[in-house]
Design a protein around this motif. Structure first.
Motif, PDB file in Angstrom:
ATOM      1  N   TRP A  37       0.833  -1.206   0.000  1.00  0.00           N
ATOM      2  CA  TRP A  37       0.000   0.000   0.000  1.00  0.00           C
ATOM      3  C   TRP A  37       0.868   1.256   0.000  1.00  0.00           C
ATOM      4  O   TRP A  37       0.539   2.253  -0.650  1.00  0.00           O
ATOM      5  N   LEU A  38       1.975   1.202   0.724  1.00  0.00           N
ATOM      6  CA  LEU A  38       2.902   2.339   0.742  1.00  0.00           C
ATOM      7  C   LEU A  38       3.479   2.578  -0.648  1.00  0.00           C
ATOM      8  O   LEU A  38       3.508   3.721  -1.130  1.00  0.00           O
ATOM      9  N   VAL A  39       3.919   1.519  -1.299  1.00  0.00           N
ATOM     10  CA  VAL A  39       4.454   1.647  -2.667  1.00  0.00           C
ATOM     11  C   VAL A  39       3.383   2.217  -3.592  1.00  0.00           C
ATOM     12  O   VAL A  39       3.656   3.120  -4.396  1.00  0.00           O
ATOM     13  N   TYR A  40       2.173   1.720  -3.476  1.00  0.00           N
ATOM     14  CA  TYR A  40       1.062   2.210  -4.291  1.00  0.00           C
ATOM     15  C   TYR A  40       0.796   3.691  -4.025  1.00  0.00           C
ATOM     16  O   TYR A  40       0.617   4.484  -4.960  1.00  0.00           O
ATOM     17  N   GLY A  41       0.806   4.087  -2.769  1.00  0.00           N
ATOM     18  CA  GLY A  41       0.622   5.499  -2.415  1.00  0.00           C
ATOM     19  C   GLY A  41       1.720   6.372  -2.980  1.00  0.00           C
ATOM     20  O   GLY A  41       1.463   7.485  -3.451  1.00  0.00           O
ATOM     21  N   ILE A  42       2.944   5.877  -2.956  1.00  0.00           N
ATOM     22  CA  ILE A  42       4.075   6.620  -3.532  1.00  0.00           C
ATOM     23  C   ILE A  42       3.889   6.759  -5.042  1.00  0.00           C
ATOM     24  O   ILE A  42       4.120   7.827  -5.603  1.00  0.00           O
ATOM     25  N   MET A  43       3.460   5.685  -5.683  1.00  0.00           N
ATOM     26  CA  MET A  43       3.233   5.738  -7.137  1.00  0.00           C
ATOM     27  C   MET A  43       2.154   6.759  -7.498  1.00  0.00           C
ATOM     28  O   MET A  43       2.249   7.426  -8.529  1.00  0.00           O
ATOM     29  N   LEU A  44       1.141   6.871  -6.651  1.00  0.00           N
ATOM     30  CA  LEU A  44       0.056   7.829  -6.898  1.00  0.00           C
ATOM     31  C   LEU A  44       0.359   9.228  -6.361  1.00  0.00           C
ATOM     32  O   LEU A  44      -0.404  10.153  -6.610  1.00  0.00           O
ATOM     33  N   VAL A  45       1.436   9.346  -5.599  1.00  0.00           N
ATOM     34  CA  VAL A  45       1.772  10.576  -4.876  1.00  0.00           C
ATOM     35  C   VAL A  45       0.567  11.015  -4.043  1.00  0.00           C
ATOM     36  O   VAL A  45       0.122  12.158  -4.088  1.00  0.00           O
ATOM     37  N   ASN A  46       0.039  10.070  -3.288  1.00  0.00           N
ATOM     38  CA  ASN A  46      -1.124  10.299  -2.435  1.00  0.00           C
ATOM     39  C   ASN A  46      -0.630  10.416  -0.998  1.00  0.00           C
ATOM     40  O   ASN A  46      -0.357   9.409  -0.337  1.00  0.00           O
ATOM     41  N   TRP A  47      -0.502  11.655  -0.514  1.00  0.00           N
ATOM     42  CA  TRP A  47       0.111  11.892   0.786  1.00  0.00           C
ATOM     43  C   TRP A  47      -0.622  11.272   1.963  1.00  0.00           C
ATOM     44  O   TRP A  47       0.026  10.728   2.867  1.00  0.00           O
ATOM     45  N   PRO A  48      -1.956  11.313   2.020  1.00  0.00           N
ATOM     46  CA  PRO A  48      -2.607  10.625   3.142  1.00  0.00           C
ATOM     47  C   PRO A  48      -2.252   9.126   3.170  1.00  0.00           C
ATOM     48  O   PRO A  48      -1.982   8.560   4.222  1.00  0.00           O
ATOM     49  N   MET A  49      -2.224   8.496   2.008  1.00  0.00           N
ATOM     50  CA  MET A  49      -1.903   7.081   1.917  1.00  0.00           C
ATOM     51  C   MET A  49      -0.443   6.822   2.289  1.00  0.00           C
ATOM     52  O   MET A  49      -0.133   5.853   2.993  1.00  0.00           O
ATOM     53  N   ILE A  99       1.623   8.747   4.217  1.00  0.00           N
ATOM     54  CA  ILE A  99       1.854   9.013   5.645  1.00  0.00           C
ATOM     55  C   ILE A  99       1.269   7.900   6.509  1.00  0.00           C
ATOM     56  O   ILE A  99       1.933   7.374   7.402  1.00  0.00           O
ATOM     57  N   ALA A 100       0.027   7.528   6.225  1.00  0.00           N
ATOM     58  CA  ALA A 100      -0.633   6.490   7.022  1.00  0.00           C
ATOM     59  C   ALA A 100       0.117   5.169   6.927  1.00  0.00           C
ATOM     60  O   ALA A 100       0.325   4.490   7.934  1.00  0.00           O
ATOM     61  N   ASN A 101       0.544   4.805   5.742  1.00  0.00           N
ATOM     62  CA  ASN A 101       1.186   3.516   5.577  1.00  0.00           C
ATOM     63  C   ASN A 101       2.617   3.495   6.092  1.00  0.00           C
ATOM     64  O   ASN A 101       3.087   2.447   6.536  1.00  0.00           O
ATOM     65  N   VAL A 102       3.301   4.619   6.092  1.00  0.00           N
ATOM     66  CA  VAL A 102       4.625   4.671   6.732  1.00  0.00           C
ATOM     67  C   VAL A 102       4.472   4.406   8.232  1.00  0.00           C
ATOM     68  O   VAL A 102       5.178   3.574   8.811  1.00  0.00           O
ATOM     69  N   ILE A 103       3.539   5.106   8.849  1.00  0.00           N
ATOM     70  CA  ILE A 103       3.333   4.950  10.291  1.00  0.00           C
ATOM     71  C   ILE A 103       2.818   3.548  10.618  1.00  0.00           C
ATOM     72  O   ILE A 103       3.311   2.894  11.538  1.00  0.00           O
TER      73      ILE A 103
END
Length: 83
Positions: free
Chosen positions: A49-61, A63-67
């Motif tokens: 999910w973190l990789v996917y969020g990075i690919m989309l440049v989706n900051w809520p995703m 930040i949430a997935n890093v934590i």
């Protein structure tokens, strides 16, 4: 309501949900009720999910997935050490 605001609020709630478990395990060193297999799959899924969020440049995703990745990894490591 702003899409990003909903995303940040959802991320806050789902990420915060892990904190009591992590604190309980750190305090009591009790991991008896934790499934190693479940947490291995979960940590891997959160990493994806973190990789996917990075690919989309989706900051809520992101930040949430890093934590969540950090918190769930702590639970997994403690389970492997004390389980």
């Amino acid at each position: 309501m702003n899409d990003a605001l909903i995303g940040y609020f959802a991320a806050f709630c789902t990420t915060l949900a892990f904190l009591p478990q992590v604190l309980h395990i750190i305090k009591h060193r009790d991991t008896a009720g934790i499934s190693v297999f479940m947490y291995c799959i979960f940590v891997f899924g959160v990493a994806l999910w973190l990789v996917y969020g990075i690919m989309l440049v989706n900051w809520p995703m992101i930040i949430a997935n890093v934590i969540t990745l950090i918190l769930s990894s702590i639970v997994l490591v403690l389970k492997l050490r004390h389980g």
